[in-house]
Design an enzyme around this catalytic site. Structure first.
Site, PDB file in Angstrom:
ATOM      1  CB  THR A  98      30.460  39.703  40.344  1.00  0.00           C
ATOM      2  OG1 THR A  98      31.336  40.699  39.807  1.00  0.00           O
ATOM      3  CG2 THR A  98      31.163  38.359  40.334  1.00  0.00           C
ATOM      4  CE  LYS A 173      34.885  40.694  39.243  1.00  0.00           C
ATOM      5  NZ  LYS A 173      33.710  41.526  39.571  1.00  0.00           N
TER       6      LYS A 173
END
Length: 300
Positions: A98, A173
């Site tokens: 991420t 995300k």
């Protein structure tokens, strides 16, 4: 599925299990991790240890990475001894960290100059999802490259989605992490209320975890809180990083996200209290201390 020569960089809480699934599927894996012994179990399963990300790339057709922070991504992929330095034309880089959408676009552009393609493919589902191969995987990049890599994603996840051009996986995300932040504080405050009222936390979760308040958070991390388990499925320090990226992106487009900003501050307090290496459910400890409540037993 055709057996492939794959690279894997980052064998921590998430990456170790994800890489293991690819080995179990019969693929040849070349692995690198900053701390070598965290890859020992993968080497014992047949993976080949490499001394650097560059060496991984030299021996692989597709290289996956999942590391901690954006500077780690930049170093591992674009650094002097990174993946791109050892890449051959036609190779694919898949970053599952991420990270910043802007960095994902930078990586994609740098790769293209070397006739290499890149996908950003962050995941959601925590350590349980990684172990059980049920992760949600959200992917940005070229559609045809996604289709080529999709069978490998499906070895690791149960919900694999193409979201758009480079950076789109990371933007998705961020949407996920914004929702996680709000749901996490709701989970913690709900269980704090139950504890203060002298109720059995597991019994409360049994009921509210099946009604309108049902969520992955209450039914998974809520259970961990009830059992005094604050070990990381996903580190607080990494969640603070994610929220910081989301808030920076929101500021860039002049978008106010006050709920996220508030939850971020509570997690910054958690870091200040020394809880950065606990799981995100460690937020419970922060609010318990703020309310002068007896803490549930657990590490930290």
């Amino acid at each position: 599925m055709e057996k492939m020569k794959l690279g894997w960089i980052g064998t921590g809480v998430m990456g170790n299990a994800m890489c293991g699934h690819l080995i179990d599927a019969g693929h040849q894996l070349n692995v690198y991790n900053r701390t070598k012994n965290k890859a020992d179990n993968l080497v014992s399963k047949g993976a080949e240890w490499c001394s650097s990300p560059r060496e991984v790339a030299r021996n692989s057709d597709i290289v996956f990475s999942i590391v901690g922070f954006p500077p780690d991504v930049e170093s591992v992929l674009l650094g002097e001894n990174g993946v791109l330095a050892g890449a051959r034309p036609g190779m694919v880089m898949v970053d599952m960290t991420t990270s910043s959408p802007e960095l994902a676009r930078t990586v994609s552009e740098a790769a293209a100059k070397r006739s290499v393609t890149a996908l950003d493919a962050p995941v959601s589902g925590g350590d349980v999802g990684a172990r059980e191969a049920t992760l949600a995987i959200m992917v940005g990049g070229e559609r045809d490259v996604f289709e080529r890599v999709k069978p490998l994603f499906e070895v690791m996840g149960g919900n694999v989605s193409y979201m758009g051009d480079a950076g789109a996986g990371q933007h998705t995300k961020m949407c996920n992490q914004i929702l996680v932040a709000g749901t996490m504080i709701g989970t913690v405050e709900s269980l704090l209320y139950a504890q203060r009222m002298g109720m059995d936390l597991d019994a409360v979760i049994d009921v509210i975890g099946q009604g309108a308040a049902r969520s992955w958070m209450i039914n998974n991390l809520g259970r961990r809180i009830a059992n005094g388990d604050f070990n990381p499925g996903f580190y607080i320090k990494h969640f603070v990083k994610d929220m910081g990226i989301a808030l920076a992106e929101a500021q860039r487009i002049n978008l106010s996200l006050p709920g996220l900003a508030l939850v971020n501050q509570f997690y910054v307090v958690a870091q200040a209290m020394g809880y950065e290496d606990l799981g995100t459910q460690g937020l419970y400890k922060v609010l318990a201390r703020i309310n002068n409540m007896e803490d549930i037993a657990g590490p930290g």
